[in-house]
Write an enzyme that holds these catalytic residues in place. Sequence first.
Site: not given
Length: 380
Positions: A72, A151, A179, A200, A326
């Site tokens: 990120t 992903n 990924q 990592a 969700c």
Amino acid sequence: MPIYLDNNATTLPDPRVVEKMLPFLTTHYGNAASATHFYGWEARDAVEEAREKLAGLLNADAKEMVFTSGATESINLALKGVMEQFSGKGSHLVICSTEHKAVLDTAKHLESSGKAVSIVPVNEQGIIDLVKLESAFRPDTVMAAVMLANNETGVIHPVNEIANITRKHGALFFCDATQAAGKIPIDVNILGIDLLACSAHKMYGPKGIGALYINKKSAASKLIAQMDGGGHERGFRSGTLNVPAIAAFGEAAEISRKEMDVDRQRISQLRDALEQKLTGSGNAYINGHPKIRMYNVTNISFPGLEPQRFMMALSKHIAVSSGSACTSVVQEPSYVLKAMGLNDERARNAFRFSLGRFTTEEEVYTAGDVVLQTLSRFRS
Ligand SMILES: Cc1ncc(COP(=O)(O)O)c(C=O)c1O
């Protein structure tokens, strides 16, 4: 404990990685920036060793790797850093509709600060539309950001072609390889990548450590740092280095490089067996390109269920991920699956099973049984 089939969310740290990490939490606790004594030198050596190993995984130069707190942060640094670098010269960014939120939300942030963003769609199999990509470029396009593997579905984009198109239009190419890194071979030079993010904890290392590859020959090598301070990481990312996590990341990268073929062979067989079992009796649909995707993941829709209740029933026995983001109030179908043109029902009833280095044959067998039994209970 439930059977863990959520390796795209995170992986179990490899015991060899943990062993590598531990001394840096006990006796070898120096600050890698302490240049005046043994403790600092020892820490610095560990960081540089890890940098070499990580670079080796990507066929990069160690000097091209910048450690961050995760993918990120690497994505934020790449996108914001380059767009800031080029402000005044260009202000347009191209991304793909199925990027991770870290890219989508960073792009949104850039948009709110005056940059222009174009979002390129994918086809029904989740692969970026190259014709639309090509037409998205403008004279002021600074960069294109397209992930290597998705992903949710594992779908692999044609990164080499994307890089060529991007270069043809005089823009820089950023690739989110979170990924894929450590799981499939990546050669940043062959692929023509300017910047690449990895993490990592997706390759059997610890959480909270990632890296940004910055091609030293690329204009991106002058990107603007987003974290100011002591000038660590050649000024790209200030802040005391997380030496234990970095040492572990290096080890995880090296193990992945050496064992990639073995992992691939074993895990792909297990994934295929699970997929056949779950789709064999019909009324189940694989989402994403059936071939051009990561070997460790299958994203399957089981129509005609109440997905939340089904997931609750499953979660007693297996850990998987749902195709829905969700929140506490609403259950939104996955934006990735929606971007592929799946209807709400199919997107809501999607489940992601992601296998890893520590998934056993027995676990896959049992998990398959559990899903089939739960399915027939719900459907009857
Ligand atoms: C494709 C992709 N990009 C970025 C990220 C963010 O990685 P990190 O957890 O290291 O910040 C993830 C994590 O799920 C991911 O799957």
